[in-house]
Design a protein around this motif. Structure first.
Motif, PDB file in Angstrom:
ATOM      1  N   UNK A  17      73.864  35.036   1.413  1.00 29.56           N
ATOM      2  CA  UNK A  17      73.079  36.147   0.880  1.00 29.56           C
ATOM      3  C   UNK A  17      73.197  37.382   1.773  1.00 29.56           C
ATOM      4  N   UNK A  18      73.208  37.134   3.093  1.00 28.61           N
ATOM      5  CA  UNK A  18      73.207  38.235   4.048  1.00 28.61           C
ATOM      6  C   UNK A  18      74.556  38.915   4.200  1.00 28.61           C
ATOM      7  N   UNK A  19      75.602  38.140   3.995  1.00 29.36           N
ATOM      8  CA  UNK A  19      76.950  38.633   4.331  1.00 29.36           C
ATOM      9  C   UNK A  19      77.244  39.996   3.722  1.00 29.36           C
ATOM     10  N   UNK A  74      70.080  27.449   5.688  1.00 20.52           N
ATOM     11  CA  UNK A  74      70.547  28.528   6.562  1.00 20.52           C
ATOM     12  C   UNK A  74      71.891  29.073   6.061  1.00 20.52           C
ATOM     13  N   UNK A  75      72.710  28.142   5.591  1.00 21.74           N
ATOM     14  CA  UNK A  75      74.010  28.501   5.010  1.00 21.74           C
ATOM     15  C   UNK A  75      73.806  29.459   3.824  1.00 21.74           C
ATOM     16  N   UNK A  84      63.480  21.974   6.552  1.00 16.34           N
ATOM     17  CA  UNK A  84      64.336  23.148   6.744  1.00 16.34           C
ATOM     18  C   UNK A  84      65.723  22.662   7.144  1.00 16.34           C
ATOM     19  N   UNK A  85      66.679  22.818   6.261  1.00 15.55           N
ATOM     20  CA  UNK A  85      67.996  22.268   6.536  1.00 15.55           C
ATOM     21  C   UNK A  85      68.985  23.364   6.898  1.00 15.55           C
ATOM     22  N   UNK A  86      70.092  22.950   7.489  1.00 14.45           N
ATOM     23  CA  UNK A  86      71.144  23.907   7.808  1.00 14.45           C
ATOM     24  C   UNK A  86      71.783  24.436   6.530  1.00 14.45           C
ATOM     25  N   UNK A 116      71.279  31.431   3.356  1.00 14.47           N
ATOM     26  CA  UNK A 116      70.836  32.720   3.897  1.00 14.47           C
ATOM     27  C   UNK A 116      72.057  33.524   4.339  1.00 14.47           C
ATOM     28  N   UNK A 117      73.004  32.823   4.972  1.00 11.37           N
ATOM     29  CA  UNK A 117      74.219  33.498   5.427  1.00 11.37           C
ATOM     30  C   UNK A 117      74.965  34.139   4.261  1.00 11.37           C
ATOM     31  N   UNK A 136      75.456  42.857   5.692  1.00 11.16           N
ATOM     32  CA  UNK A 136      75.729  43.104   7.106  1.00 11.16           C
ATOM     33  C   UNK A 136      76.310  44.487   7.358  1.00 11.16           C
TER      34      UNK A 136
END
Lengths: 185, 123
Positions: B13-15, B7-8, B2-4, B10-11, B18
């Motif tokens: 995708x989420x932005x 996570x990046x 599981x790398x950062x 995911x960010x 929000x």
């Protein structure tokens, strides 16, 4: 409690309620012992309150007068021959550097030792419930590499995406389980 | 691993989502997570609701949150469901299995699971 990880969840909730912006959950395991430190930068407690905090009939809540969290944790540690200590600096007396540190020592070989249990679930639950505060989790083990997670690092990547977004929670859970070697609790 | 970087992603995708999330929460699932709740098994119940809400794609309508002791410790784990324009439902002595049923029948289906409510468990 069936698992020490549940006590850790419970005690850490106190830190969050004390207004901590950062709570550290540090576990240090040896062949025979587990040392658990929960350290926060919350409002702290005065000496008077500190003295009564492991007394089961003391609580700050006004709805009922029984607070069982710390007394339970203390009892479980003492059952194994270990101890729980609580140190605190109240914000009213130490405006610069305040907070509370709970330190517990457990002897693993004792018959009454409660297993650590699912620490991943505890950390995930804390972050899901309190996405706006930071947690540093570190578990030094004898049977594998150190497991760690720092929400400040995640926050730096995520920017304004909340830590309790489902995808992020899944990532956190996965990252921790992976570090634990994907073994079920 | 599981790398950062993951996570990046995911960010990114989420932005876009929000903005949509704000002001939502027509339905709130609240799980009691004080000493009494935790000792009685609230953690896996909460985990089940988080998992089901996320995997069913209802995160924009349903929020899952935690609360302290609400004073009925003998009924823990306690789950309260708040819905806009409806009366609060209090489920008691919950388990992850019961949580799954409540999610499917109540949250998705709109029908209270009467047998798990506090009213049905008070005798």
């Amino acid at each position: 409690m069936k698992e020490l990880s549940l006590n850790i969840l419970d005690i850490t909730e106190n830190s969050v309620k004390a207004g901590a912006t950062l709570t550290e959950i540090l576990l240090d395991e040896t062949e025979t012992t587990v040392c658990i430190v929960i350290r926060d930068n919350g409002c702290g407690m005065t000496e008077d309150i500190l003295r009564s905090v492991t007394d089961p009939f003391y609580t700050t809540r006004t709805t009922r007068k029984v607070g069982m969290g710390l007394p339970l944790f203390k009892m479980e540690a003492e059952q194994t021959g270990g101890y729980v200590t609580v140190e605190s600096k109240a914000a009213s007396e130490f405006p610069e550097e305040h907070g509370t540190t709970v330190t517990a020592l457990f002897y693993k070989s004792h018959l009454d030792y409660t297993p650590l249990g699912d620490l991943t679930a505890t950390v995930t639950t804390l972050i899901q419930g309190h996405p706006d505060v930071d947690f540093l989790f570190e578990h030094r083990r004898t049977d594998g590499p150190t497991v760690s997670l720092d929400t400040r690092e995640l926050r730096a990547v995520l920017e304004d995406v909340p830590l309790d977004s489902f995808d992020v929670i899944c990532w956190i859970e996965g990252a921790l389980r992976e570090q634990y070697g994907n073994r079920s609790p | 691993m599981k790398s950062l970087a993951e996570l990046q992603a995911i960010k990114e995708k989420m932005k876009s989502k929000v903005v949509l999330r704000e002001g939502s929460g027509e339905t709130r699932i609240v799980v009691g997570m004080a000493t009494c709740g935790i000792a009685a098994g609230a953690r896996p119940v909460l985990g089940k609701f988080v998992e089901l809400t996320g995997s069913s794609g209802l995160s924009d309508k349903v929020t899952v949150s935690q609360t302290g002791c609400i004073g009925i410790c003998q009924f823990e784990p306690v789950v309260e469901i708040f819905e806009a324009g409806k009366e609060k439902t209090t489920y008691v002595k919950m388990t992850p299995e019961k949580a799954e049923r409540v999610f499917n029948e109540h949250i998705k289906g709109g029908k209270v699971v009467s047998e798990y409510t506090i009213a049905a468990n008070q005798s």
